[in-house]
Design a protein around this motif. Structure first.
Motif, PDB file in Angstrom:
ATOM      1  N   SER A 195       1.333  -1.317   0.106  1.00  0.00           N
ATOM      2  CA  SER A 195       0.671  -0.394   0.094  1.00  0.00           C
ATOM      3  C   SER A 195       0.703   1.802   0.264  1.00  0.00           C
ATOM      4  CB  SER A 195      -0.715   0.109   1.661  1.00  0.00           C
ATOM      5  OG  SER A 195      -1.556   1.010   1.444  1.00  0.00           O
ATOM      6  N   SER A 196       1.702   1.315   0.917  1.00  0.00           N
ATOM      7  CA  SER A 196       2.857   2.311   0.154  1.00  0.00           C
ATOM      8  C   SER A 196       3.726   2.480  -0.321  1.00  0.00           C
ATOM      9  CB  SER A 196       3.336   2.340   1.801  1.00  0.00           C
ATOM     10  OG  SER A 196       3.391   2.271   3.636  1.00  0.00           O
ATOM     11  N   ILE A 197       3.671   1.640  -1.392  1.00  0.00           N
ATOM     12  CA  ILE A 197       3.863   1.839  -2.200  1.00  0.00           C
ATOM     13  C   ILE A 197       3.796   2.655  -3.915  1.00  0.00           C
ATOM     14  CG2 ILE A 197       5.501   0.227  -4.278  1.00  0.00           C
ATOM     15  CD1 ILE A 197       7.123  -1.230  -1.963  1.00  0.00           C
ATOM     16  N   ILE A 198       2.293   1.302  -3.739  1.00  0.00           N
ATOM     17  CA  ILE A 198       2.158   2.398  -4.082  1.00  0.00           C
ATOM     18  C   ILE A 198       1.416   3.893  -4.539  1.00  0.00           C
ATOM     19  CG2 ILE A 198      -0.695   2.738  -4.698  1.00  0.00           C
ATOM     20  CD1 ILE A 198       1.275  -0.074  -6.176  1.00  0.00           C
ATOM     21  N   ALA A 199       1.488   4.021  -2.732  1.00  0.00           N
ATOM     22  CA  ALA A 199       1.213   5.938  -2.680  1.00  0.00           C
ATOM     23  C   ALA A 199       2.120   6.594  -3.365  1.00  0.00           C
ATOM     24  CB  ALA A 199       1.123   6.389  -0.737  1.00  0.00           C
ATOM     25  N   MET A 200       3.602   5.402  -2.588  1.00  0.00           N
ATOM     26  CA  MET A 200       4.739   7.155  -3.380  1.00  0.00           C
ATOM     27  C   MET A 200       4.552   6.801  -4.801  1.00  0.00           C
ATOM     28  SD  MET A 200       6.955   7.635  -1.372  1.00  0.00           S
ATOM     29  CE  MET A 200       8.646   7.745  -1.821  1.00  0.00           C
ATOM     30  N   ILE A 201       3.862   5.576  -5.506  1.00  0.00           N
ATOM     31  CA  ILE A 201       4.076   6.163  -7.477  1.00  0.00           C
ATOM     32  C   ILE A 201       3.002   7.416  -7.365  1.00  0.00           C
ATOM     33  CG2 ILE A 201       3.292   4.629  -9.185  1.00  0.00           C
ATOM     34  CD1 ILE A 201       4.561   1.970  -7.274  1.00  0.00           C
ATOM     35  N   GLN A 202       1.843   7.040  -6.442  1.00  0.00           N
ATOM     36  CA  GLN A 202       0.762   7.877  -7.127  1.00  0.00           C
ATOM     37  C   GLN A 202       1.687   9.465  -6.139  1.00  0.00           C
ATOM     38  OE1 GLN A 202      -2.523   6.101  -4.550  1.00  0.00           O
ATOM     39  NE2 GLN A 202      -3.192   4.918  -6.794  1.00  0.00           N
ATOM     40  N   ASN A 203       2.040   9.762  -5.458  1.00  0.00           N
ATOM     41  CA  ASN A 203       2.787  10.699  -5.705  1.00  0.00           C
ATOM     42  C   ASN A 203       3.768  10.759  -6.137  1.00  0.00           C
ATOM     43  OD1 ASN A 203       3.165  12.583  -3.502  1.00  0.00           O
ATOM     44  ND2 ASN A 203       5.635  12.170  -3.083  1.00  0.00           N
ATOM     45  N   TRP A 204       4.433  10.679  -7.556  1.00  0.00           N
ATOM     46  CA  TRP A 204       5.318  10.897  -8.259  1.00  0.00           C
ATOM     47  C   TRP A 204       4.549  11.673  -9.400  1.00  0.00           C
ATOM     48  CZ3 TRP A 204       9.379  12.801 -10.049  1.00  0.00           C
ATOM     49  CH2 TRP A 204      10.059  12.984 -11.147  1.00  0.00           C
ATOM     50  N   TYR A 205       3.337  11.060  -9.773  1.00  0.00           N
ATOM     51  CA  TYR A 205       2.553  11.819 -10.839  1.00  0.00           C
ATOM     52  C   TYR A 205       1.366  12.378 -10.566  1.00  0.00           C
ATOM     53  CZ  TYR A 205      -0.953   7.574 -10.556  1.00  0.00           C
ATOM     54  OH  TYR A 205      -1.674   6.818  -9.656  1.00  0.00           O
ATOM     55  N   LEU A 206       0.924  13.100  -9.449  1.00  0.00           N
ATOM     56  CA  LEU A 206       0.258  13.687  -8.638  1.00  0.00           C
ATOM     57  C   LEU A 206       0.750  15.108  -8.152  1.00  0.00           C
ATOM     58  CD1 LEU A 206      -1.854  11.419  -6.304  1.00  0.00           C
ATOM     59  CD2 LEU A 206      -2.671  12.146  -8.547  1.00  0.00           C
ATOM     60  N   LYS A 207       2.086  14.820  -8.314  1.00  0.00           N
ATOM     61  CA  LYS A 207       2.805  15.797  -6.917  1.00  0.00           C
ATOM     62  C   LYS A 207       4.152  16.373  -8.365  1.00  0.00           C
ATOM     63  CE  LYS A 207       0.376  16.274  -4.035  1.00  0.00           C
ATOM     64  NZ  LYS A 207       0.738  15.477  -2.366  1.00  0.00           N
ATOM     65  N   ASN A 208       3.917  15.959  -8.951  1.00  0.00           N
ATOM     66  CA  ASN A 208       4.757  16.124 -10.173  1.00  0.00           C
ATOM     67  C   ASN A 208       5.197  18.021 -10.414  1.00  0.00           C
ATOM     68  OD1 ASN A 208       2.407  16.914 -11.813  1.00  0.00           O
ATOM     69  ND2 ASN A 208       2.972  16.616 -13.420  1.00  0.00           N
ATOM     70  N   TRP A 209       4.529  18.223 -10.063  1.00  0.00           N
ATOM     71  CA  TRP A 209       4.678  20.046 -10.165  1.00  0.00           C
ATOM     72  C   TRP A 209       5.920  20.399  -8.851  1.00  0.00           C
ATOM     73  CZ3 TRP A 209       3.245  22.722  -5.632  1.00  0.00           C
ATOM     74  CH2 TRP A 209       2.688  22.078  -4.168  1.00  0.00           C
ATOM     75  N   ARG A 210       5.180  20.222  -7.879  1.00  0.00           N
ATOM     76  CA  ARG A 210       6.818  19.995  -7.317  1.00  0.00           C
ATOM     77  C   ARG A 210       7.899  19.218  -7.218  1.00  0.00           C
ATOM     78  NH1 ARG A 210       4.449  17.593  -1.583  1.00  0.00           N
ATOM     79  NH2 ARG A 210       6.183  16.389  -2.143  1.00  0.00           N
ATOM     80  N   PHE A 211       7.928  18.245  -7.946  1.00  0.00           N
ATOM     81  CA  PHE A 211       9.389  17.415  -7.615  1.00  0.00           C
ATOM     82  C   PHE A 211      10.209  18.323  -9.368  1.00  0.00           C
ATOM     83  CE2 PHE A 211       6.613  13.737  -6.058  1.00  0.00           C
ATOM     84  CZ  PHE A 211       7.521  14.064  -4.640  1.00  0.00           C
ATOM     85  N   ALA A 212       9.321  18.812 -10.320  1.00  0.00           N
ATOM     86  CA  ALA A 212       9.580  19.946 -10.860  1.00  0.00           C
ATOM     87  C   ALA A 212      10.631  20.836 -10.982  1.00  0.00           C
ATOM     88  CB  ALA A 212       9.113  19.998 -11.568  1.00  0.00           C
ATOM     89  N   LYS A 213      10.226  21.172  -9.808  1.00  0.00           N
ATOM     90  CA  LYS A 213      10.609  22.550  -8.841  1.00  0.00           C
ATOM     91  C   LYS A 213      11.637  22.223  -8.036  1.00  0.00           C
ATOM     92  CE  LYS A 213       8.420  24.970  -5.724  1.00  0.00           C
ATOM     93  NZ  LYS A 213       7.043  25.773  -4.956  1.00  0.00           N
ATOM     94  N   GLU A 214      11.776  21.241  -8.048  1.00  0.00           N
ATOM     95  CA  GLU A 214      13.220  20.972  -6.791  1.00  0.00           C
ATOM     96  C   GLU A 214      14.143  19.819  -7.449  1.00  0.00           C
ATOM     97  OE1 GLU A 214      11.938  18.658  -3.502  1.00  0.00           O
ATOM     98  OE2 GLU A 214      10.090  20.391  -3.225  1.00  0.00           O
ATOM     99  N   GLY A 215      13.537  19.853  -9.274  1.00  0.00           N
ATOM    100  CA  GLY A 215      14.465  19.682 -10.358  1.00  0.00           C
ATOM    101  C   GLY A 215      15.375  17.839  -9.715  1.00  0.00           C
TER     102      GLY A 215
END
Lengths: 235, 235
Positions: A195-215
DNA sequence: GTCTATAGCCGGATAGAC
DNA sequence: GTCTATCCGGCTATAGAC
C-alpha cells in the motif's frame, strides 16, 4: 541526487522497450476501440483522437472531467460539437475509453517488464522502477484515473478500485515471497508495504509540479523509493 | 497489528486535547466567518452551517465540488436555494471558507501539539502521529482540499500549494535538525523524506476505504509510518 | 467525415413575499 | 430568517446540410 543503477533500467532503456510511447499510444487506442468509433479511416481518426484525448487531459486537469464541457472540448480541439460525436458515443464513453485502455493495455504492458524476473529483491526493485517510469511517461493518464473515476458510474469506479487493489496485491506478493525466502524481514506487514509503495508511485505522478520545481527526476525518485523500501525490509 | 506507543499519544488522548472536534468545529467555523455570514443568531446559524458543510463534503465526494449544484445542496440540506445564500456569498465563497479555515485554524491547532517538543526524534514521531490523527478526525476536510482546490481560483490554488509546501518543509526541518545533531543518517535527502511523509499522511485520508476494509486503524497506520521513517533515517 | 442549428434541460444567482 | 418564483445563460445530444 543521482545514484547508480543498472544500465538497462534507465528510463531511456525503458522507453525503448515500450510497445507504445506518449505519441503512438493514440494509434494503439484507435485500434483497441475502432468498433466503437464511427470514423474508420485511420489517417483521419488517429490525429483527431490524439487532439481529443490531450485536450481532455488538459481541461480535466484545469477543472474536472465532470465540469469540463463538450463545448470547451470542441473549442480546445478545433473539432465541432457534431464532429466530436463521430469519435465518442457520449461524454461518459470518452472517460470509459481512457479507463478501459489503462485497465487492459497499460497494465499488461507494465507486467511484461517484471514477469520473467524470479528473484524477489530484483523483481521488487524493477516493479517500483517500471511503475514510476510509466507514471512519468503517461502522467496525464494516471492522474486522470486517480482524480476522475470517483465521480463516474458505479462500474467505472469499481474498475478503478480493482486496478489499485491488483497493484497493491502485486507488491504485497513480491514482498511475501521475499519474506518466505528469508531475504526480507518477516515481521513487516507485507500489505502495508504494498500500500505504501503504491502511495509513493501515485505521489510521483500527482505531485510532479513540486518535483519539477526541486529538480527531482523520475530516476532520482525511483532510486529514493527503492532505497526506502529496501531499508524497511532489511533484516 | 497494534504496537505499543506512549499513552499520551493515543488517538483518544489526542482528541481530548483538541480545541474542537468533528462536531464542534462548525461553531468554530461560524465564529471565524461571522462577518461574512448574513444569519447572525448563533443557535440558528451553527446547525445550518453544519448541514451545509456536511452535505458539501458528501456531494463533492460523490461528484466534485465544481459539478455539485446548489440545487443538489439545497435538496440534501433541506434548505431552500434562497436560504443557502444567507450562509454563503456564492458557491466560490463556500469553498473559500473551507480552505481558509483549514489554512489558518486547523494548521495552527496541529502545530500546538509539537511546538514544545525539542528532541528531533520525538518531534518527528509526534508530528507524524498528529497529522495522521487529524487526517482521521477531519477526513472530509482534508480530502476536500486535496481533490477540489486544483479547480478553484488562482488564489485558492496557491493557498493549497502553500499549505502543502509548509507541511513538507516542517518535516524537512525536523529531519535536518536530527541530522545536524547526529541522530539521523546525514546522507538521506531531508526534502525527499518530508515529501514522502506527506504522501503517507495523504494516503491515509485518501484511501480510508481500503484501510477500513483491511481493519487498519489510524494508530496502526501511524505506527507503521513512524517505523518506516525511523528505519530510513537510522544511521 | 465534418459542419451549423437547434431542442430541451439544468446551472448560479436574485427579488421580494411572508 | 426562510421561502417561492424567475432570469438568463450554458449544458449534452441530435438532425440534417454539405
Amino acid at each position: 541526487m543521482s545514484e547508480s543503477w543498472p544500465h538497462n533500467s534507465s528510463i531511456h532503456a525503458f522507453k525503448q522497450k515500450m510497445p507504445f510511447n506518449q505519441s503512438s499510444i493514440y494509434r494503439a487506442l484507435f485500434h483497441a476501440f475502432s468498433s466503437r468509433i464511427q470514423v474508420q479511416r485511420e489517417d483521419a481518426a488517429v490525429p483527431n483522437l490524439e487532439k481529443i484525448l490531450r485536450a481532455t487531459f488538459r481541461l480535466s486537469g484545469r477543472h474536472s472531467f465532470e465540469a469540463m464541457s463538450l463545448r470547451d472540448l470542441s473549442r480546445e480541439t478545433g473539432i465541432s460539437m457534431g464532429g466530436l460525436y463521430n469519435y465518442i458515443g457520449s461524454k461518459d464513453d470518452l472517460a470509459d475509453m481512457i479507463e478501459s485502455f489503462m485497465d487492459v493495455h497499460m497494465a499488461n504492458t507494465g507486467r511484461q517488464f517484471v514477469n520473467q524476473i524470479q528473484d524477489p529483491r530484483s523483481r521488487l526493485e524493477m516493479s517500483i522502477r517500471v511503475y514510476i517510469y510509466m507514471g512519468e511517461m503517461f502522467q496525464p493518464w494516471y492522474q486522470f484515473i486517480f482524480m476522475e473515476t470517483r465521480s463516474m458510474t458505479r462500474r467505472q469506479k469499481e474498475m478503478a478500485k480493482g486496478m489499485e487493489i491488483r497493484d497493491v496485491n502485486m507488491f504485497r506478493e513480491v514482498v511475501e515471497s521475499g519474506q518466505q525466502q528469508g531475504t526480507f524481514d518477516p515481521l513487516i506487514d507485507a500489505g502495508m508495504v504494498g500500500s505504501s509503495i503504491i502511495a509513493m508511485i501515485q505521489n510521483w505522478y500527482l505531485k510532479n509540479w513540486r518535483f519539477a520545481k526541486e529538480g527531482v527526476s523520475a530516476g532520482d525518485y525511483a532510486d529514493f523509493t527503492i532505497r526506502a523500501v529496501t531499508k524497511l525490509l532489511a533484516r
